[in-house]
Write a protein that holds these residues in place. Sequence first.
Motif, short mmCIF file in Angstrom:
data_model
loop_
_atom_site.label_atom_id
_atom_site.label_comp_id
_atom_site.label_asym_id
_atom_site.label_seq_id
_atom_site.Cartn_x
_atom_site.Cartn_y
_atom_site.Cartn_z
N SER A 5 0.83 -1.21 0.00
CA SER A 5 0.00 0.00 0.00
C SER A 5 0.86 1.25 0.00
O SER A 5 0.51 2.26 -0.62
CB SER A 5 -0.95 0.00 1.19
OG SER A 5 -0.22 0.04 2.38
N VAL A 8 2.10 1.72 -3.64
CA VAL A 8 1.03 2.21 -4.52
C VAL A 8 0.73 3.67 -4.22
O VAL A 8 0.56 4.49 -5.13
CB VAL A 8 -0.23 1.33 -4.36
CG1 VAL A 8 -1.43 1.95 -5.04
CG2 VAL A 8 0.03 -0.07 -4.89
N THR A 9 0.65 4.04 -2.95
CA THR A 9 0.37 5.42 -2.58
C THR A 9 1.46 6.36 -3.05
O THR A 9 1.18 7.43 -3.61
CB THR A 9 0.21 5.52 -1.05
OG1 THR A 9 -0.81 4.63 -0.63
CG2 THR A 9 -0.15 6.93 -0.64
N SER A 10 2.70 6.00 -2.85
CA SER A 10 3.79 6.87 -3.28
C SER A 10 3.84 6.98 -4.80
O SER A 10 4.10 8.05 -5.35
CB SER A 10 5.12 6.36 -2.75
OG SER A 10 5.39 5.08 -3.26
N ASP A 11 3.55 5.90 -5.51
CA ASP A 11 3.51 5.93 -6.96
C ASP A 11 2.42 6.87 -7.46
O ASP A 11 2.64 7.69 -8.36
CB ASP A 11 3.31 4.52 -7.52
CG ASP A 11 3.36 4.49 -9.02
OD1 ASP A 11 4.27 5.14 -9.60
OD2 ASP A 11 2.47 3.85 -9.63
N LEU A 12 1.25 6.78 -6.86
CA LEU A 12 0.15 7.66 -7.27
C LEU A 12 0.44 9.12 -6.95
O LEU A 12 0.12 10.02 -7.74
CB LEU A 12 -1.15 7.22 -6.61
CG LEU A 12 -1.74 5.91 -7.12
CD1 LEU A 12 -2.95 5.52 -6.29
CD2 LEU A 12 -2.11 6.02 -8.58
N LEU A 13 1.04 9.37 -5.81
CA LEU A 13 1.38 10.75 -5.46
C LEU A 13 2.42 11.33 -6.41
O LEU A 13 2.33 12.49 -6.82
CB LEU A 13 1.89 10.83 -4.03
CG LEU A 13 0.83 10.74 -2.93
CD1 LEU A 13 1.49 10.70 -1.57
CD2 LEU A 13 -0.12 11.92 -3.03
N LYS A 15 2.98 10.43 -9.54
CA LYS A 15 2.37 10.63 -10.87
C LYS A 15 1.54 11.89 -10.89
O LYS A 15 1.58 12.67 -11.85
CB LYS A 15 1.50 9.43 -11.24
CG LYS A 15 2.29 8.25 -11.73
CD LYS A 15 1.36 7.15 -12.18
CE LYS A 15 2.16 5.94 -12.64
NZ LYS A 15 1.28 4.83 -13.02
N VAL A 16 0.75 12.12 -9.85
CA VAL A 16 -0.10 13.31 -9.81
C VAL A 16 0.75 14.57 -9.75
O VAL A 16 0.48 15.54 -10.45
CB VAL A 16 -1.06 13.23 -8.60
CG1 VAL A 16 -1.77 14.55 -8.38
CG2 VAL A 16 -2.07 12.13 -8.82
N ARG A 17 1.78 14.56 -8.95
CA ARG A 17 2.63 15.75 -8.83
C ARG A 17 3.40 16.03 -10.11
O ARG A 17 3.58 17.17 -10.49
CB ARG A 17 3.60 15.59 -7.66
CG ARG A 17 2.89 15.67 -6.34
CD ARG A 17 3.84 15.64 -5.19
NE ARG A 17 3.11 15.71 -3.93
CZ ARG A 17 3.65 15.57 -2.75
NH1 ARG A 17 4.94 15.32 -2.66
NH2 ARG A 17 2.93 15.64 -1.67
N GLU A 19 2.34 15.30 -13.13
CA GLU A 19 1.36 15.80 -14.11
C GLU A 19 0.97 17.24 -13.80
O GLU A 19 0.70 18.02 -14.69
CB GLU A 19 0.13 14.90 -14.12
CG GLU A 19 0.38 13.55 -14.74
CD GLU A 19 -0.83 12.64 -14.65
OE1 GLU A 19 -1.88 13.10 -14.17
OE2 GLU A 19 -0.72 11.48 -15.06
#
Length: 70
Positions: A5, A8-13, A15-17, A19
């Motif tokens: 988890s 996954v959380t760090s990967d999503l953060l 990617k959002v930053r 972008e």
Amino acid sequence: MFFSSLCVTSDLLLKVRSEMKSSPVRVVDTFLIGRFILLAVMSLVFLGCLFLFLIYHLMEPVYAKPLHSS
């Protein structure tokens, strides 16, 4: 479970930053005034319904029954 988890959380953060840095898009709320007008109308209708409920339901007169004398 914790580490998966965390990954996954760090990967999503990340990617959002990344972008957000590449394309600065401003979000403008064009329906702001309409939303406030709708809120005001709904508040007035609610207060009117509450007032009518108090008058016609809670403050309904209770008449005394006549006493029968024999």
